[in-house]
Write a protein that holds these residues in place. Structure first.
Motif, PDB file in Angstrom:
ATOM      1  N   GLU A   1      33.194  -8.811  51.711  1.00  0.00           N
ATOM      2  CA  GLU A   1      31.815  -8.341  51.750  1.00  0.00           C
ATOM      3  C   GLU A   1      31.163  -8.520  50.392  1.00  0.00           C
ATOM      4  O   GLU A   1      31.795  -8.355  49.358  1.00  0.00           O
ATOM      5  N   TRP A   2      29.896  -8.863  50.394  1.00  0.00           N
ATOM      6  CA  TRP A   2      29.128  -9.046  49.172  1.00  0.00           C
ATOM      7  C   TRP A   2      28.620  -7.705  48.655  1.00  0.00           C
ATOM      8  O   TRP A   2      28.080  -6.887  49.403  1.00  0.00           O
ATOM      9  N   ASP A   3      28.810  -7.457  47.363  1.00  0.00           N
ATOM     10  CA  ASP A   3      28.267  -6.279  46.703  1.00  0.00           C
ATOM     11  C   ASP A   3      27.551  -6.783  45.455  1.00  0.00           C
ATOM     12  O   ASP A   3      28.201  -7.227  44.509  1.00  0.00           O
ATOM     13  N   ASP A   4      26.218  -6.707  45.449  1.00  0.00           N
ATOM     14  CA  ASP A   4      25.477  -7.288  44.323  1.00  0.00           C
ATOM     15  C   ASP A   4      25.611  -6.487  43.039  1.00  0.00           C
ATOM     16  O   ASP A   4      25.136  -6.905  41.988  1.00  0.00           O
ATOM     17  N   ALA A   5      26.296  -5.340  43.100  1.00  0.00           N
ATOM     18  CA  ALA A   5      26.542  -4.560  41.890  1.00  0.00           C
ATOM     19  C   ALA A   5      27.853  -4.965  41.221  1.00  0.00           C
ATOM     20  O   ALA A   5      28.124  -4.580  40.081  1.00  0.00           O
ATOM     21  N   GLU A   6      28.673  -5.737  41.931  1.00  0.00           N
ATOM     22  CA  GLU A   6      29.949  -6.193  41.385  1.00  0.00           C
ATOM     23  C   GLU A   6      29.813  -7.585  40.802  1.00  0.00           C
ATOM     24  O   GLU A   6      29.015  -8.399  41.275  1.00  0.00           O
ATOM     25  N   ASP A   7      30.627  -7.860  39.777  1.00  0.00           N
ATOM     26  CA  ASP A   7      30.620  -9.195  39.182  1.00  0.00           C
ATOM     27  C   ASP A   7      31.604 -10.080  39.923  1.00  0.00           C
ATOM     28  O   ASP A   7      32.791  -9.772  40.003  1.00  0.00           O
ATOM     29  N   HIS A   8      31.128 -11.185  40.455  1.00  0.00           N
ATOM     30  CA  HIS A   8      31.971 -12.085  41.236  1.00  0.00           C
ATOM     31  C   HIS A   8      32.267 -13.390  40.502  1.00  0.00           C
ATOM     32  O   HIS A   8      32.814 -14.321  41.093  1.00  0.00           O
TER      33      HIS A   8
ATOM     34  N   GLU B   1      31.183  -8.551  28.554  1.00  0.00           N
ATOM     35  CA  GLU B   1      30.636  -7.259  28.938  1.00  0.00           C
ATOM     36  C   GLU B   1      29.540  -7.428  29.986  1.00  0.00           C
ATOM     37  O   GLU B   1      28.700  -8.323  29.896  1.00  0.00           O
ATOM     38  N   ALA B   2      29.557  -6.545  30.992  1.00  0.00           N
ATOM     39  CA  ALA B   2      28.577  -6.623  32.070  1.00  0.00           C
ATOM     40  C   ALA B   2      27.254  -6.016  31.635  1.00  0.00           C
ATOM     41  O   ALA B   2      26.902  -4.892  31.998  1.00  0.00           O
ATOM     42  N   ALA B   3      26.527  -6.770  30.837  1.00  0.00           N
ATOM     43  CA  ALA B   3      25.212  -6.345  30.368  1.00  0.00           C
ATOM     44  C   ALA B   3      24.352  -7.578  30.157  1.00  0.00           C
ATOM     45  O   ALA B   3      24.830  -8.624  29.702  1.00  0.00           O
TER      46      ALA B   3
ATOM     47  N   SER C   1      30.374 -20.878  24.122  1.00  0.00           N
ATOM     48  CA  SER C   1      29.869 -19.522  24.327  1.00  0.00           C
ATOM     49  C   SER C   1      29.567 -19.282  25.796  1.00  0.00           C
ATOM     50  O   SER C   1      29.365 -20.215  26.573  1.00  0.00           O
ATOM     51  N   VAL C   2      29.535 -17.999  26.168  1.00  0.00           N
ATOM     52  CA  VAL C   2      29.156 -17.574  27.515  1.00  0.00           C
ATOM     53  C   VAL C   2      28.114 -16.477  27.377  1.00  0.00           C
ATOM     54  O   VAL C   2      28.329 -15.509  26.649  1.00  0.00           O
ATOM     55  N   THR C   3      26.992 -16.632  28.050  1.00  0.00           N
ATOM     56  CA  THR C   3      25.919 -15.646  27.985  1.00  0.00           C
ATOM     57  C   THR C   3      25.610 -15.147  29.386  1.00  0.00           C
ATOM     58  O   THR C   3      25.480 -15.939  30.322  1.00  0.00           O
ATOM     59  N   ARG C   4      25.502 -13.831  29.520  1.00  0.00           N
ATOM     60  CA  ARG C   4      25.109 -13.265  30.808  1.00  0.00           C
ATOM     61  C   ARG C   4      23.587 -13.271  30.906  1.00  0.00           C
ATOM     62  O   ARG C   4      22.910 -12.641  30.103  1.00  0.00           O
ATOM     63  N   ILE C   5      23.064 -13.954  31.887  1.00  0.00           N
ATOM     64  CA  ILE C   5      21.628 -13.990  32.113  1.00  0.00           C
ATOM     65  C   ILE C   5      21.206 -12.806  32.971  1.00  0.00           C
ATOM     66  O   ILE C   5      20.052 -12.407  32.992  1.00  0.00           O
ATOM     67  N   ASP C   6      22.141 -12.235  33.682  1.00  0.00           N
ATOM     68  CA  ASP C   6      21.929 -11.001  34.418  1.00  0.00           C
ATOM     69  C   ASP C   6      23.145 -10.112  34.182  1.00  0.00           C
ATOM     70  O   ASP C   6      24.164 -10.571  33.659  1.00  0.00           O
ATOM     71  N   THR C   7      23.051  -8.867  34.575  1.00  0.00           N
ATOM     72  CA  THR C   7      24.158  -7.930  34.331  1.00  0.00           C
ATOM     73  C   THR C   7      25.449  -8.437  34.949  1.00  0.00           C
ATOM     74  O   THR C   7      26.519  -8.356  34.342  1.00  0.00           O
ATOM     75  N   VAL C   8      25.361  -8.963  36.157  1.00  0.00           N
ATOM     76  CA  VAL C   8      26.524  -9.538  36.839  1.00  0.00           C
ATOM     77  C   VAL C   8      26.109 -10.808  37.574  1.00  0.00           C
ATOM     78  O   VAL C   8      24.938 -11.016  37.879  1.00  0.00           O
ATOM     79  N   ASN C   9      27.099 -11.664  37.804  1.00  0.00           N
ATOM     80  CA  ASN C   9      26.993 -12.818  38.709  1.00  0.00           C
ATOM     81  C   ASN C   9      26.198 -14.030  38.219  1.00  0.00           C
ATOM     82  O   ASN C   9      26.212 -15.069  38.881  1.00  0.00           O
ATOM     83  N   THR C  10      25.511 -13.945  37.088  1.00  0.00           N
ATOM     84  CA  THR C  10      24.751 -15.086  36.590  1.00  0.00           C
ATOM     85  C   THR C  10      25.061 -15.307  35.115  1.00  0.00           C
ATOM     86  O   THR C  10      24.795 -14.430  34.290  1.00  0.00           O
ATOM     87  N   ILE C  11      25.618 -16.466  34.796  1.00  0.00           N
ATOM     88  CA  ILE C  11      26.016 -16.757  33.416  1.00  0.00           C
ATOM     89  C   ILE C  11      25.614 -18.177  33.016  1.00  0.00           C
ATOM     90  O   ILE C  11      25.347 -19.020  33.869  1.00  0.00           O
ATOM     91  N   VAL C  12      25.572 -18.403  31.713  1.00  0.00           N
ATOM     92  CA  VAL C  12      25.383 -19.749  31.166  1.00  0.00           C
ATOM     93  C   VAL C  12      26.528 -20.017  30.198  1.00  0.00           C
ATOM     94  O   VAL C  12      26.774 -19.223  29.283  1.00  0.00           O
ATOM     95  N   VAL C  13      27.242 -21.107  30.419  1.00  0.00           N
ATOM     96  CA  VAL C  13      28.336 -21.515  29.542  1.00  0.00           C
ATOM     97  C   VAL C  13      27.861 -22.722  28.748  1.00  0.00           C
ATOM     98  O   VAL C  13      27.401 -23.709  29.332  1.00  0.00           O
TER      99      VAL C  13
END
Length: 316
Positions: free
Chosen positions: A159-166, A179-181, A195-207
């Motif tokens: 199940e999808w939970d948009d509050a969890e980091d997948h 860190e999830a921020a 480097s890895v940057t979180r563009i959103d708190t979870v699930n969206t990153i830029v490497v």
């Protein structure tokens, strides 16, 4: 006709501004809980620029990207060069969009260059009612330099939970913890410029690897609505978590190849029927790799001798 051309030119200008802004990090994610009024005050993340009120496009009402400087929003999977979304739909370096379905549970080289090789792992689902097979990109295996291995993938979830980091990231067999921020940036102490940057708190990153590539990854599920519209045949056993991806490359060589990579060559001739409702790129066997980090696909260019001339003028 003239009005249509002006509209197209305007759209292209907006697209160019959006891409340039995204690639330089001048954007923020916008999220709206369902059933909430879709207005949001986006605050610029750089240079403390003025804020503006924006709403997400109707194609992606719950999550989008905002460029505060221009007060623009666009879907995370708009058709810009260097993207891979859905089942899987690629937009090449030449600006043309095509589908490459690959095969379930197999790995295919999507980019192969002298010092960079990217394989994509495909997951899939079979709809027994329509007898059709569907595939999505679940993970990337990035091999670069003298053999560094970078894994960018999405966790399987019932199940999808948009509050969890997948999103899962592993560098040289060691998991990368970020860190999830929002806007948190991790910098490697073993690979210079990575480097890895979180563009959103979870699930969206830029490497990013300085001077080599920038990869944005957004973990998304197949929703019940998606499955109903497209007849994916999704069951309650798997949310079919996958990655929507964006790529930017620097200083590619003239020999660049792969499903996506070949479209950046100066001499690339597009043989896909771009007028088709669903333009499909064939030739899957020559892109097949024996593993996620294998560089043995037929068109592999990794660590092969190559002309030193690069293609800096034709990078995404």
């Amino acid at each position: 006709m003239a009005a249509a051309k002006r509209q197209l030119a305007c759209w292209c200008l907006v697209a160019a501004v959006a891409v340039a802004s995204a690639q330089q990090g001048r954007f923020t994610t916008v999220n709206f809980p369902k059933f909430e009024k879709r207005r949001y005050q986006a605050t610029c993340t750089e240079n403390k620029g003025p804020s503006c009120y924006v709403g997400c496009p109707k194609q992606c009402p719950d999550k989008c990207l905002a460029m505060c400087k221009y007060c623009l929003t666009f879907c995370m999977c708009d058709l810009f060069p260097g993207t891979s979304c859905g089942d899987p739909r690629f937009t090449g370096g030449d600006g043309n969009t095509f589908y490459f379905h690959g095969e379930r549970d197999r790995d295919f080289c999507i980019v192969s260059d002298a010092n960079l090789h990217i394989n994509a792992h495909f997951i899939g689902n079979h709809n027994s009612d329509t007898k059709r097979n569907f595939t999505w990109v679940q993970a990337l295996g990035v091999t670069f330099g003298n053999g560094h291995r970078l894994y960018i993938g999405s966790w399987k979830a019932v199940e999808w939970d948009d509050a969890e980091d997948h999103v899962q990231i592993v560098l040289d067999d060691k998991r990368v913890e970020v860190e999830a921020a929002k806007n948190v940036r991790w910098v490697s102490n073993t690979v210079r410029g990575l480097s890895v940057t979180r563009i959103d708190t979870v699930n969206t990153i830029v490497v990013e690897l300085d001077g080599v590539f920038s990869i944005s990854a957004n973990a998304v599920p197949i929703t019940d609505e998606d499955s109903r519209i497209h007849s994916y045949g999704k069951t309650r056993k798997d949310s079919l978590m996958h990655l929507d991806l964006g790529f930017k490359f620097h200083a590619l060589t003239k020999g660049i190849d792969g499903v996506l990579g070949q479209t950046y060559r100066f001499d690339y001739v597009n043989k896909v029927n771009v007028k088709s409702k669903m333009p499909i790129m064939g030739g899957a066997p020559k892109y097949l790799s024996s593993g996620l980090f294998s560089t043995d696909c037929t068109v592999s260019q990794f660590h092969r001798s190559c002309t030193p001339a690069t293609m800096e003028a034709f990078t995404s």
